[in-house]
Design a protein around this motif. Structure first.
Motif, short mmCIF file in Angstrom:
data_model
loop_
_atom_site.label_atom_id
_atom_site.label_comp_id
_atom_site.label_asym_id
_atom_site.label_seq_id
_atom_site.Cartn_x
_atom_site.Cartn_y
_atom_site.Cartn_z
N GLY A 139 0.82 -1.19 0.00
CA GLY A 139 0.00 0.00 0.00
C GLY A 139 0.86 1.25 0.00
N TYR A 140 0.38 2.31 -0.63
CA TYR A 140 1.17 3.53 -0.78
C TYR A 140 0.39 4.72 -0.25
N ASP A 141 1.14 5.67 0.37
CA ASP A 141 0.59 6.96 0.82
C ASP A 141 -0.60 6.76 1.75
N LEU A 142 -0.50 5.80 2.65
CA LEU A 142 -1.57 5.53 3.59
C LEU A 142 -1.50 6.51 4.77
N LYS A 143 -2.67 6.86 5.29
CA LYS A 143 -2.76 7.74 6.46
C LYS A 143 -3.80 7.18 7.40
N GLY A 144 -3.53 7.25 8.70
CA GLY A 144 -4.46 6.73 9.68
C GLY A 144 -5.00 7.81 10.58
N PHE A 145 -5.90 7.40 11.48
CA PHE A 145 -6.50 8.35 12.42
C PHE A 145 -5.48 8.76 13.50
N LYS A 146 -4.56 7.82 13.86
CA LYS A 146 -3.62 8.07 14.94
C LYS A 146 -2.19 8.26 14.44
N GLY A 147 -2.02 9.21 13.58
CA GLY A 147 -0.67 9.52 13.13
C GLY A 147 -0.26 8.70 11.91
N ASP A 148 1.04 8.86 11.56
CA ASP A 148 1.54 8.22 10.35
C ASP A 148 1.88 6.75 10.57
N THR A 149 2.13 6.33 11.81
CA THR A 149 2.53 4.93 12.07
C THR A 149 1.34 4.13 12.58
N SER A 150 0.30 4.09 11.79
CA SER A 150 -0.90 3.37 12.19
C SER A 150 -0.79 1.91 11.81
N VAL A 151 -1.63 1.09 12.46
CA VAL A 151 -1.69 -0.35 12.19
C VAL A 151 -2.96 -0.63 11.39
N THR A 152 -2.79 -1.28 10.25
CA THR A 152 -3.93 -1.51 9.36
C THR A 152 -3.95 -2.97 8.92
N PHE A 153 -5.10 -3.39 8.44
CA PHE A 153 -5.23 -4.68 7.78
C PHE A 153 -6.24 -4.54 6.65
N ILE A 154 -6.23 -5.51 5.77
CA ILE A 154 -7.09 -5.49 4.58
C ILE A 154 -8.06 -6.65 4.64
N GLY A 176 -11.12 -13.15 3.23
CA GLY A 176 -10.10 -13.25 4.26
C GLY A 176 -9.60 -11.89 4.69
N ASP A 177 -8.88 -11.89 5.83
CA ASP A 177 -8.26 -10.68 6.34
C ASP A 177 -6.75 -10.85 6.34
N SER A 178 -6.07 -9.79 6.08
CA SER A 178 -4.61 -9.82 6.10
C SER A 178 -4.10 -9.68 7.53
N ALA A 179 -2.82 -9.86 7.68
CA ALA A 179 -2.20 -9.61 8.97
C ALA A 179 -2.20 -8.11 9.26
N LYS A 180 -2.08 -7.76 10.50
CA LYS A 180 -2.04 -6.35 10.89
C LYS A 180 -0.64 -5.82 10.64
N ILE A 181 -0.57 -4.84 9.76
CA ILE A 181 0.71 -4.30 9.31
C ILE A 181 0.82 -2.85 9.75
N THR A 182 1.99 -2.50 10.24
CA THR A 182 2.25 -1.12 10.64
C THR A 182 2.67 -0.30 9.43
N VAL A 183 2.05 0.83 9.28
CA VAL A 183 2.36 1.72 8.16
C VAL A 183 3.61 2.50 8.47
N SER A 184 4.53 2.54 7.54
CA SER A 184 5.79 3.27 7.73
C SER A 184 5.54 4.77 7.71
N PRO A 185 6.51 5.52 8.21
CA PRO A 185 6.32 6.99 8.16
C PRO A 185 6.12 7.51 6.74
N GLU A 186 6.67 6.82 5.76
CA GLU A 186 6.48 7.27 4.37
C GLU A 186 5.09 6.93 3.84
N GLY A 187 4.30 6.18 4.62
CA GLY A 187 2.96 5.84 4.19
C GLY A 187 2.84 4.53 3.46
N THR A 188 3.87 3.70 3.45
CA THR A 188 3.82 2.41 2.76
C THR A 188 3.60 1.29 3.77
#
Length: 1008
Positions: free
Chosen positions: A18-33, A43-55
């Motif tokens: 994923g690219y240029d992702l942004k979350g509710f709690k800052g740039d280092t949010s935890v997301t899944f798909i 199915g659901d993906s594993a919970k992945i932490t978004v890097s500061p660059e948004g990837t």
């Protein structure tokens, strides 16, 4: 194959990053798909932490089974159902919080359409559309958008080669319904506006397509274009995910549509309806995969039923009762079912060669069983006959709401089936399908509900002028169109290109003849120089000049030639001819090995050149001694005029001579072959005409007129396959040619191919309309005035579907010639109107209605016609702008003057004709007028000119004989009379006059 059917084929969807992702709690949010397809969570993906660059590197893979034969996911599901990828953020746990809290960030949509195009894998980057309240930025130009990188993979292609080549993909887009009845108001009870149509399948059942939840708008502005098409699917969380990727409604000019409201007179109504009046918008696209048998059924259905019904209705939304034990009162299904209308869509254009899409506006009429059956052979209504199922599932917060729960029906299986079809617009395998139009097309009455004898609500559609805008598109044309390259190849096979002229290789004989020609030219130049120095009189008295004088003149001539440089010029003029003799006759192309060999060759060459010089000089005779009569050169245009004159006078033998003379002079001129071919058509020599047209086409295989004429001759010779190739090639090379499309339509009419005939005539009419509009604009610009578009539309509306109808031929003729001939024609029409008005106002009519004598009536009619013609011709030649056939106008007017014995006017008219375009007939008319005026010298000069242009005209010889008789020249009179009789003069009166003059003068007829 059976094993594959039982296990199915997995379709893998992998989200890599994923690219240029942004979350509710800052740039280092935890997301899944979460991946969903066909309302099933894959199915659901594993919970992945978004890097500061948004990837975020998900590397998440899920799959579903493709198993159409086992009742699972079918090809049709892949066509109109995408994969939804929902990105969810996992928020950090707060104090005293037992479970993690999640917030949806956005949804991405993956279109699986490439799998139906034969691909086994593809990669794409899909945008992530934000849900309301999401921190993800919506798509804006110049701003980076959140996106997901997705890969789709199958072990082997889902379609066989036969399915790829024979199958097709149908896309139906419903844009809007405009100018809806005034009783449609946005306030009050909520309404569900629905449109449905049936698509034939390979079996006896049809698949229904439904478009639901139209949005009622009050108008005030035009719908924007381009605007995205939307999925016909509910429960989409992100508003932007409703849009189908890379699929837009672009609109277009009304005149280019295939519907019913595409005429210029409809422009004002459509502009008002699409800007100011109420409308219902859908902007939905529904897809349907057609396997090869379904394509055949689809094509056959169009051929059997030209019009397909598209129904429209309105159903009120009913609130869902809350609580498990809640009950709601049953209502009358038919009472809730209202404003039932139908539009008749002409599907025949899809059978035109190369046509893949039809788009247009179609009137909405009240749904009446008898009318629908008469037009479409269909007795089944999607909404009336399945209305109870649709209405029961039409609840507020129901199937189109993400928070609703399904209502359990008595027949769970049937209710589930209908619900799925309503939500997605497409049936699933095993669904209950509607009866086929094909099965209802028999004359046997079916047991159905009593038809509505009256539909007052549906009649409001007609009163309001309601119409729907619909687009039906196929991935491949049902009838492939032959490519221009194939047509060009077929034409080339039938008529190979004319080979270039053979290259003239110079041989020994040609080299010697060129040497003779140069000797003769130089001899004439030297003789002219001698005449200039000593005069021509010396040559006549050459025997009296002594040798000393001749020697002195020779020395003076040599001195003059050397001093002036002409001697050197003569040598240079001979050099090329001598070199050709050395190379071609003596085959000397290399240098000599020794000086002796060179001297020997020069001596031999000198003897040969001197001998050939004497041969050439002996053949040269001075021009004044030869006494050759002067040759009158006629140009190609003059020959064309002479041939046309002979055609008009029905002297076909003379016309043939002129046409063939043109061909001999310029065999590479395409127009000469066409003119001669048209003349052969006039004389009904079809074989020779075909040969001429094919030779013209061999000179230029892209010449439209030659292609069309070859096609016409092929039809006359009953070579219909070749004719079709010629006409099709012409329409491909010049798609705007009205004549080409018209001839193609006439050809299909001969072949009883009604569908293609309609296609060709429709295209011809469309191009004619475009030409009419262009001519009107040009005329308005030239006149400096601006006319309203509505008036132009009314003028065009008089043109019928095939181009011209009663009362419109004059207008069309004037439009065809906006300049040049247009002004004289309009003035001539005005003059004729004035003449007829004067005649009607006259108290003494020229022709008495009570006259009972046919001979007298015919004579009076001839007099009236001649007087009217003379007045018209005189008016025409007085115009500043010439008409297209002024030559024949002068000839006709001069002939009328001669018949009425107005010889001075005839002389003046024929003189004008001789100045503009001299011919045998113009000089003959001038000679006759001068002879009648007793101007014998002028008459003889004019008749001599006529005789020089055509010495096979018996009338010219007759008048020359009269002039010679009046001048007393017996020998010339007898010679002229001899040719008059030899050429068989047909004018009995002129022959009688000639005999009378011969008797009067006493000579001129050798038989006396």
């Amino acid at each position: 194959m059976e094993q594959v059917s039982s296990t199915g084929r997995p379709v893998q969807i992998t989200v890599t990053e994923g690219y240029d992702l942004k979350g509710f709690k800052g740039d280092t949010s935890v997301t899944f798909i979460r991946a969903e397809f066909n309302q099933v969570v894959l199915g659901d993906s594993a919970k992945i932490t978004v890097s500061p660059e948004g990837t975020a590197k998900y590397n998440f893979t899920c799959s579903f089974e493709f198993n159409p034969e086992g009742g699972g996911i079918a090809l049709d599901d892949l066509a109109h159902k995408p994969v939804f990828l929902t990105v969810t953020e996992v928020l950090p746990k707060e104090k005293k919080q037992k479970e993690e809290k999640t917030m949806v960030l956005g949804q991405a949509v993956v279109d699986l359409l490439p799998l139906l195009e034969g691909e086994s894998s593809f990669e794409t980057v899909v945008p992530l559309h934000p849900v309301p309240g999401s921190p993800i930025e919506p798509f804006r130009s110049g701003v980076k958008q959140c996106s997901l990188e997705v890969k789709v993979f199958v072990a082997e292609p889902l379609l066989t080669p036969a399915q790829i080549s024979g199958g097709n993909l149908l896309k139906v887009t419903l844009e809007a319904a405009y100018s809806v009845p005034e009783s449609f108001i946005p306030i009050g009870p909520l309404q569900n506006y629905m449109v449905g149509m049936q698509v034939p399948s390979a079996g006896e059942k049809d698949y229904p397509i439904f478009f639901k939840n139209g949005t009622l708008k009050v108008g005030g502005e035009r719908e924007p274009v381009p605007r995205p098409k939307k999925w016909p699917i509910a429960n989409i969380l992100a508003p932007g995910a409703n849009n189908i990727p890379d699929s837009f409604i672009v609109g277009g000019p009304y005149e280019e549509e295939e519907g019913e409201l595409n005429h210029p007179e409809d422009r004002e109504f459509r502009n008002q309806a699409e800007c100011m009046k109420k409308r219902i918008t859908w902007d939905l696209e529904s897809r349907c995969y057609l396997d090869p048998p379904a394509v055949v059924s689809f094509q056959k259905r169009i051929a059997d039923c030209r019009f397909w019904p598209v129904e429209i209705t309105r159903v009120p939304l009913v609130a869902v009762p809350k609580g498990k034990s809640a009950k709601f009162e049953k209502t009358d299904d038919e009472g809730q079912f209202s404003f039932h209308g139908v539009a008749y869509v002409n599907m025949v254009p899809l059978l035109y060669p190369g046509v893949k899409k039809i788009r247009g506006a179609f009137h909405v009429y009240p749904y009446l069983d008898s009318t629908v059956y008469e037009k479409t052979k269909c007795l089944f209504s999607l909404f009336r006959d399945t209305g109870h199922n649709l209405i029961q599932n039409n609840k507020v917060g129901g199937i189109n709401s993400p928070v609703s729960k399904p209502v359990v029906s008595k027949n769970l299986k049937e209710d589930k089936t209908v619900k799925e079809k309503d939500m997605e617009g497409k049936p699933r395998p095993g669904d209950v399908l509607v009866p086929s139009i094909k099965s209802q097309s028999s004359d046997t009455p079916l047991e159905i509900e009593p038809s509505l004898c009256n539909n007052p609500e549906g009649q409001q559609y007609v009163e309001a002028g309601t119409y729907i805008v619909l687009e039906i598109e196929l991935d491949k044309a049902l009838v492939p169109k032959r490519m221009p390259e194939e047509l060009a190849r077929r034409v080339k096979e039938m008529i190979p290109p004319r080979p270039p002229l053979t290259r003239r290789t110079g041989g020994a004989q040609k080299a010697v003849s060129d040497y003779h020609m140069q000797i003769k030219n130089i001899a004439r130049a030297i003789l002219n120089e001698y005449h200039n120095m000593f005069g021509k009189q010396v040559v006549k008295t050459g025997n009296d000049i002594d040798s000393e004088t001749l020697e002195e003149q020779k020395c003076q001539l040599s001195y003059e030639l050397n001093c002036s440089g002409k001697y050197f010029a003569f040598k240079e003029q001979l050099k090329h001819a001598v070199v050709k003799i050395v190379r071609e006759k003596y085959l000397k192309t290399t240098s000599f090995e020794s000086q002796e060999e060179l001297q020997k060759f020069i001596s031999e060459l000198y003897v040969f050149l001197v001998d050939q010089m004497h041969v050439a000089l002996n053949q040269t005779i001075p021009d004044d001694v030869q006494g050759t009569p002067p040759v009158i050169y006629t140009s190609s245009e003059q020959l064309r005029l002479f041939a046309f004159e002979a055609e008009v006078n029905e002297n076909y033998e003379m016309a043939t001579v002129y046409y063939e003379e043109r061909l001999v002079r310029e065999p590479q001129n395409l127009e000469h072959w066409l003119d001669y071919g048209a003349f052969c058509l006039l004389t009904e020599d079809n074989i020779k005409a075909q040969e001429c047209f094919r030779k013209a086409l061999s000179l230029n295989q892209n010449h439209i007129q030659s292609l069309l004429l070859c096609g016409v001759l092929a039809v006359l010779m009953e070579n219909y396959e070749q004719a079709e190739v010629f006409f099709e090639d012409a329409t491909c090379l010049e798609p705007t040619n009205v004549v080409a499309w018209t001839l193609l339509g006439l050809y299909y009419e001969i072949q009883n191919n009604d569908i293609r005939m309609e296609m060709a005539f429709h295209e011809a009419f469309k191009q004619l309309q475009a030409r009419v509009l262009q001519a009107q604009v040009t005329r308005q610009k030239s006149a400096g005035t601006v006319e309203c578009v509505e008036e132009g539309g009314k003028a065009e509306s008089s043109l019928g579907p095939w181009g011209v109808t009663s009362g419109s031929s004059t207008a069309a003729l004037k439009v065809e010639a906006p300049t040049g001939l247009g002004a004289p024609l309009s003035i001539l029409d005005e003059f004729l109107d004035e003449s007829s008005q004067l005649q009607s106002d006259s108290h003494e009519p020229i022709l008495s209605v009570q006259s009972q004598d046919p001979a007298a009536s015919q004579k009076a009619s001839n007099i009236l016609i001649k007087e009217t013609a003379k007045a018209c011709y005189e008016r025409t030649i007085s115009f500043v702008v010439d008409a297209s056939e002024m030559h024949f106008i002068f000839l006709r007017l001069g002939q009328i003057y001669l018949e009425e014995k107005e010889y001075e006017k005839a002389k003046k008219t024929y003189l004008q004709a001789c100045k503009r375009s001299p011919s045998c007939l113009t000089w003959l008319g001038l000679g006759i007028a001068c002879y009648r005026l007793e101007e014998l010298t002028e008459a003889e000069d004019a008749l001599s000119e006529a005789n020089a242009l055509n010495n096979y005209n018996a009338e010219v010889w007759a008048y020359l004989a009269l002039v010679c008789l009046k001048a007393g020249r017996q020998l010339e009179a007898e010679q002229a009379y001899k040719y008059t009789m030899k050429l068989k003069l047909k004018d009995e009166n002129l022959l009688a006059e000639l005999h009378m003059v011969q008797e009067t003068v006493g000579f001129g007829n050798p038989s006396f």
